[in-house]
Design a protein around this motif. Structure first.
Motif, mmCIF file in Angstrom:
data_model
loop_
_atom_site.group_PDB
_atom_site.id
_atom_site.type_symbol
_atom_site.label_atom_id
_atom_site.label_comp_id
_atom_site.label_asym_id
_atom_site.label_seq_id
_atom_site.Cartn_x
_atom_site.Cartn_y
_atom_site.Cartn_z
ATOM 1 N N SER A 281 0.804 -1.230 0.000
ATOM 2 C CA SER A 281 0.000 0.000 0.000
ATOM 3 C C SER A 281 0.835 1.278 0.000
ATOM 4 C CB SER A 281 -0.968 0.013 1.178
ATOM 5 O OG SER A 281 -1.834 -1.091 1.135
ATOM 6 N N LEU B 72 1.079 7.247 0.088
ATOM 7 C CA LEU B 72 0.435 6.290 0.986
ATOM 8 C C LEU B 72 -0.885 5.923 0.323
ATOM 9 C CD1 LEU B 72 1.046 8.167 4.379
ATOM 10 C CD2 LEU B 72 2.544 6.536 3.196
ATOM 11 N N ASP B 73 -1.000 4.689 -0.122
ATOM 12 C CA ASP B 73 -2.086 4.314 -1.031
ATOM 13 C C ASP B 73 -3.074 3.361 -0.351
ATOM 14 O OD1 ASP B 73 -3.582 4.139 -3.300
ATOM 15 O OD2 ASP B 73 -2.138 2.970 -4.455
ATOM 16 N N ARG B 74 -3.737 3.876 0.654
ATOM 17 C CA ARG B 74 -4.743 3.098 1.384
ATOM 18 C C ARG B 74 -5.925 4.008 1.690
ATOM 19 N NH1 ARG B 74 -4.695 0.478 7.085
ATOM 20 N NH2 ARG B 74 -5.781 -1.481 6.711
ATOM 21 N N LYS C 55 -8.950 3.436 4.030
ATOM 22 C CA LYS C 55 -8.676 3.461 5.469
ATOM 23 C C LYS C 55 -8.008 4.770 5.874
ATOM 24 C CE LYS C 55 -10.146 -0.702 6.552
ATOM 25 N NZ LYS C 55 -11.244 -0.923 7.529
ATOM 26 N N ASN D 203 -5.575 6.181 4.701
ATOM 27 C CA ASN D 203 -4.124 6.014 4.636
ATOM 28 C C ASN D 203 -3.489 5.731 5.995
ATOM 29 O OD1 ASN D 203 -4.089 6.465 1.789
ATOM 30 N ND2 ASN D 203 -4.324 8.649 2.197
ATOM 31 N N THR E 99 -0.297 0.392 8.198
ATOM 32 C CA THR E 99 -0.140 -0.963 8.726
ATOM 33 C C THR E 99 1.328 -1.157 9.101
ATOM 34 O OG1 THR E 99 0.370 -1.882 6.556
ATOM 35 C CG2 THR E 99 -1.970 -1.802 7.198
ATOM 36 N N MET F 156 3.313 -1.331 5.990
ATOM 37 C CA MET F 156 3.591 -0.023 5.395
ATOM 38 C C MET F 156 4.700 0.703 6.148
ATOM 39 S SD MET F 156 -0.300 1.242 4.565
ATOM 40 C CE MET F 156 0.158 2.883 3.950
ATOM 41 N N CYS G 197 -2.747 11.090 6.137
ATOM 42 C CA CYS G 197 -2.491 9.884 6.921
ATOM 43 C C CYS G 197 -3.153 10.075 8.283
ATOM 44 C CB CYS G 197 -0.984 9.668 7.089
ATOM 45 S SG CYS G 197 -0.535 8.270 8.168
ATOM 46 N N ASP H 14 -2.724 2.021 11.960
ATOM 47 C CA ASP H 14 -3.981 1.277 11.965
ATOM 48 C C ASP H 14 -4.100 0.582 13.329
ATOM 49 O OD1 ASP H 14 -5.834 -0.949 11.650
ATOM 50 O OD2 ASP H 14 -5.762 -0.523 9.506
#
Length: 258
Positions: A2, A18-20, A23, A25, A28, A31, A62, A66
């Motif tokens: 991600s 940051l490619d989420r 959520k 971004n 995790t 990440m 961001c 998570d």
């Protein structure tokens, strides 16, 4: 993982995204490890001369770690140390002295400050908002406040940290306090950051990296000393994980933006 990395060899600018987005971004553990690898890798890529870091989707830069992943990090019993997976997500923590510009759209909060605190400067879209929810959920804001205290007046950092999720700082207010160097129309931060990065990348790289290193030398001693206190402040001050989770579940969505 991600994390998306694009490199324009003509301009010498790399963009780390940051490619989420679904959520916001949130990072995790994968990440977090990946960001460290990306920054360390850039040290060996001579055709990367300036870097932009941003978040996908426009709703958030961001939102920190998570929480579902954070519970999987075992912690030592000593109150004087902590295993924080975000400690090495920034460029400076990975010995990278190429200039990094952060392009911020939407929310930037909590653990995002580990990244923002190690960028040379920030450009934000009009709708960007900055806040630190730690105290609301029974957590000490230590590493985050140390990073932001290098960029904002003391009273502004204190207010942001102590108000928790009840108050957010607008892009305009962030600009007024010096956290943000430029405010663009919503959605325009990445393009503006790319333009600035391209100018910097066009300068002789030895002079640029030497200037970055000189700038950071002005704050290293105080920053290192402050960060050294953070682990035991976190371990002594944080509520147990189940009580944090209860506060998080019971949170209200109302907040004031200033």
């Amino acid at each position: 993982m991600s994390i998306r990395v694009e490199h324009d060899k003509e301009s010498g600018v790399a963009v780390v995204t940051l490619d989420r987005a679904a959520k916001h971004n949130a990072l995790t553990l994968d990440m977090a490890r990946g960001l460290g690898s990306v920054w360390r890798g850039f040290r060996y890529e001579d055709d990367v001369r300036a870097i932009v870091v941003t978040g996908a989707g426009g709703r958030a830069f961001c939102t920190g770690i998570d929480r579902a992943d954070a519970g999987n990090v075992p912690q030592p019993s000593s109150p004087y140390t902590i295993d924080d997976p975000l400690l090495t997500i920034g460029p400076k923590a990975n010995d990278l002295w190429k200039p990094v510009i952060a392009a911020v759209e939407g929310m930037a909060c909590g653990g995002a400050f580990y990244l923002l605190g190690e960028a040379e400067f920030l450009i934000a879209g009009e709708g960007a908002e900055f806040f630190d929810p730690h105290t609301t959920y029974g957590m000490v804001s230590a590493f985050e406040t140390v990073h932001m205290a290098q960029r904002m007046p003391f009273g502004e950092v204190a207010r942001m940290a102590l108000m928790g999720s009840a108050e957010r700082i607008s892009a305009r207010r962030a600009y007024e306090t010096g956290l943000v160097s430029e405010v663009t129309a919503a959605g325009g931060a990445l393009a503006a950051a790319r333009r600035a990065a391209a100018v910097i990348a066009s300068h002789p790289t030895e002079a640029v990296q030497g200037t970055v290193r000189a700038l950071w030398s002005t704050r290293e001693a105080a920053r290192a000393q402050a960060l050294a206190h953070a682990p035991h402040l976190v371990t002594l001050g944080n509520l147990p994980a189940d009580r944090q989770a209860g506060l998080f579940t019971a949170r209200t969505k109302g907040h004031r933006t200033r």
